[in-house]
Scaffold this motif. Structure first.
Motif, short mmCIF file in Angstrom:
data_model
loop_
_atom_site.label_atom_id
_atom_site.label_comp_id
_atom_site.label_asym_id
_atom_site.label_seq_id
_atom_site.Cartn_x
_atom_site.Cartn_y
_atom_site.Cartn_z
N LEU A 181 0.83 -1.20 0.00
CA LEU A 181 0.00 0.00 0.00
C LEU A 181 0.87 1.26 0.00
CD1 LEU A 181 -2.71 -1.15 2.57
CD2 LEU A 181 -3.03 -0.83 0.10
N ILE A 182 1.90 1.26 0.84
CA ILE A 182 2.79 2.43 0.91
C ILE A 182 3.52 2.63 -0.41
CG2 ILE A 182 4.86 3.35 2.04
CD1 ILE A 182 3.92 1.87 4.60
N GLY A 183 3.95 1.52 -1.01
CA GLY A 183 4.64 1.61 -2.29
C GLY A 183 3.77 2.16 -3.41
N ASN A 184 2.46 2.04 -3.24
CA ASN A 184 1.53 2.58 -4.24
C ASN A 184 1.06 3.99 -3.89
OD1 ASN A 184 1.67 0.30 -5.83
ND2 ASN A 184 -0.20 -0.62 -5.03
N GLY A 185 1.75 4.60 -2.92
CA GLY A 185 1.47 5.99 -2.61
C GLY A 185 0.42 6.22 -1.54
N ARG A 186 -0.06 5.17 -0.91
CA ARG A 186 -1.06 5.33 0.16
C ARG A 186 -0.37 5.78 1.44
NH1 ARG A 186 -5.97 4.64 -2.81
NH2 ARG A 186 -5.38 3.27 -4.53
N ARG A 187 -1.00 6.71 2.14
CA ARG A 187 -0.40 7.22 3.38
C ARG A 187 -1.38 7.21 4.56
NH1 ARG A 187 3.14 6.18 0.79
NH2 ARG A 187 5.03 7.35 0.23
N ARG A 188 -2.67 7.33 4.29
CA ARG A 188 -3.67 7.31 5.36
C ARG A 188 -4.26 5.90 5.42
NH1 ARG A 188 -4.54 12.86 6.39
NH2 ARG A 188 -6.43 12.45 7.62
N ILE A 189 -3.44 5.00 5.95
CA ILE A 189 -3.77 3.57 5.91
C ILE A 189 -4.34 3.14 7.26
CG2 ILE A 189 -2.88 1.24 5.53
CD1 ILE A 189 -0.51 2.61 4.02
N ALA A 190 -5.55 2.63 7.25
CA ALA A 190 -6.20 2.15 8.48
C ALA A 190 -6.19 0.62 8.51
CB ALA A 190 -7.64 2.67 8.55
N THR A 191 -6.55 0.07 9.65
CA THR A 191 -6.71 -1.37 9.76
C THR A 191 -8.01 -1.70 10.47
OG1 THR A 191 -5.70 -3.47 10.48
CG2 THR A 191 -5.52 -1.62 11.99
N ILE A 192 -8.62 -2.79 10.02
CA ILE A 192 -9.70 -3.43 10.77
C ILE A 192 -9.07 -4.65 11.41
CG2 ILE A 192 -11.98 -4.50 10.69
CD1 ILE A 192 -12.54 -2.90 8.16
N ALA A 193 -8.71 -4.52 12.67
CA ALA A 193 -7.96 -5.57 13.37
C ALA A 193 -8.90 -6.68 13.84
CB ALA A 193 -7.21 -4.97 14.56
N GLY A 194 -8.32 -7.87 14.05
CA GLY A 194 -9.09 -8.99 14.56
C GLY A 194 -9.17 -8.96 16.08
N PRO A 195 -9.88 -9.92 16.66
CA PRO A 195 -10.05 -9.96 18.12
C PRO A 195 -8.72 -10.13 18.83
CG PRO A 195 -10.82 -12.00 17.10
CD PRO A 195 -10.56 -11.04 15.98
N GLN A 196 -8.55 -9.40 19.91
CA GLN A 196 -7.28 -9.42 20.62
C GLN A 196 -7.19 -10.49 21.70
OE1 GLN A 196 -4.59 -7.16 19.50
NE2 GLN A 196 -6.10 -7.64 17.92
N ASP A 197 -8.13 -11.44 21.67
CA ASP A 197 -8.00 -12.62 22.52
C ASP A 197 -7.62 -13.84 21.70
OD1 ASP A 197 -10.37 -13.04 21.14
OD2 ASP A 197 -11.41 -13.93 22.86
N MET A 198 -7.23 -13.61 20.42
CA MET A 198 -6.77 -14.68 19.54
C MET A 198 -5.42 -14.30 18.97
SD MET A 198 -10.25 -15.69 17.45
CE MET A 198 -9.52 -17.19 16.78
N VAL A 199 -4.53 -15.27 18.84
CA VAL A 199 -3.17 -14.96 18.42
C VAL A 199 -3.14 -14.39 17.00
CG1 VAL A 199 -2.65 -17.28 17.53
CG2 VAL A 199 -0.80 -15.85 18.39
N ALA A 200 -4.04 -14.84 16.12
CA ALA A 200 -4.07 -14.28 14.77
C ALA A 200 -4.42 -12.80 14.80
CB ALA A 200 -5.08 -15.05 13.91
N GLY A 201 -5.39 -12.43 15.63
CA GLY A 201 -5.75 -11.02 15.75
C GLY A 201 -4.62 -10.20 16.32
#
Length: 335
Positions: A181-201
């Motif tokens: 994303l950064i390499g394509n010029g994106r700078r205002r990058i957000a995340t929809i994170a997973g649950p924080q009681d699971m290691v994947a999240g």
């Protein structure tokens, strides 16, 4: 017309020319019988179509020839359109079928379900236990391991239990996604994170934060639980907090699917206004509008790898404490 009688142990003994007790020892896996006699018994079993009594065999050998796959999830989640759990089940089933073992699928999405699983597995009704997901510091894998029951987890146990596990390179996969994303010029990058009681999240959020910090960019975070509903809600929250964001990394494809729809409803074009990347590369990722860029890993291989580890443990072999599967960024039209 009479129904054909089922072959008995005595019939096998007569065909093989040995005693009933000798047949019983051979059928139950004893190695104290001479190989020539074992071969004669095996030949008689095959010719007569004799089926051993598995219950009696388990009493003799202390083996059940079955493995429990525990899903600490609600049934609606396990049997939803999320392909992660069906993929794991498919991989586990393939390995167990090849090893002539039985699969016992157990759901533990409630306290009562968790207690039922604990009673069943500690009662030695299976030869080993696979955990397809863990929430929080679930003590059950450690408890079973200390009892000498082979255990393998999908993902690192969060309570620090020394239990073998198979996982994917979550951090590396997310890092490649954010760098893209950064390499394509994106700078205002957000995340929809997973649950924080699971290691994947936890690990996917950590990968996002590390990549953003390395680029000197501020993090924009909302949280979901790997479902479509939570992805849509998180996407709305992110747009409300920053209407000008230009990219979103979602920690699962289902949440990314919902983000695509929410962005379209809000009048945002993907990828012209906002680029979107998911994680998992489920089958439908290639058929969204636009097709979803995502992080691919081999879901079926996770199930197979867990099962191979468990069967080796049950056979008394040493196994690796950690087995990490690779991830790859699959670039499609959404980013």
């Amino acid at each position: 017309m009479t129904t054909a009688q089922r072959p008995t142990l005595e019939a096998v003994a007569r065909r093989a020319g040995v005693s009933r007790a000798t047949v019983s020892r051979v059928v139950n896996g004893s190695t104290t019988v001479a190989e020539s006699i074992r071969e004669a018994v095996r030949r008689a079993v095959e010719e007569l179509g004799y089926v051993p009594n598995l219950a009696a065999r388990s009493l003799v050998t202390q083996r059940t020839d079955s493995v429990a796959l525990v899903m600490p999830e609600e049934a609606t989640r396990v049997f939803s359109d999320d392909q992660v759990f069906p993929g794991i089940i498919r991989g586990v089933s393939q390995e167990l079928e090849a090893a002539d073992k039985q699969l016992v699928l157990m759901l533990a999405g409630s306290p009562a379900g968790h207690q039922r699983v604990e009673r069943y597995t500690t009662g030695r009704h299976v030869d080993g236990v696979l955990f397809a997901s863990l929430h929080g510091e679930d003590p059950l894998p450690g408890v079973l391991s200390r009892l000498g029951i082979p255990v393998v987890c999908a993902g690192r146990p969060l309570d620090g239990a020394e239990v073998p596990y198979v996982d994917v390179d979550n951090v590396g996969g997310v890092t490649r996604a954010v760098r893209h994303l950064i390499g394509n010029g994106r700078r205002r990058i957000a995340t929809i994170a997973g649950p924080q009681d699971m290691v994947a999240g936890i690990e996917r959020l950590a990968g996002y934060r590390e990549a953003m910090a390395a680029a000197g960019l501020p993090a924009r975070e909302a949280f979901g639980d790997f479902t479509r509903e939570s992805g849509a809600r998180a996407m709305r929250d992110l747009l409300a907090a920053d209407p000008d964001l230009d990219a979103v990394f979602a920690a699962s494809d289902l949440m990314a699917h919902a983000a695509l729809r929410t962005l379209r409803e809000a009048g945002r074009r993907v990828p012209a206004d906002v680029a979107v990347i998911g994680f998992d590369d489920i089958e439908t990722a290639a058929y969204t509008d636009p097709p979803l860029t995502t992080v691919r890993w081999d879901i079926v291989e996770l199930g197979r790898g867990m099962t191979r580890q468990l069967l080796r443990m049950a056979a008394g072999e040493d196994v690796e404490q950690e087995l990490i599967l690779p991830t790859n960024l699959i670039v499609r039209d959404s980013a």
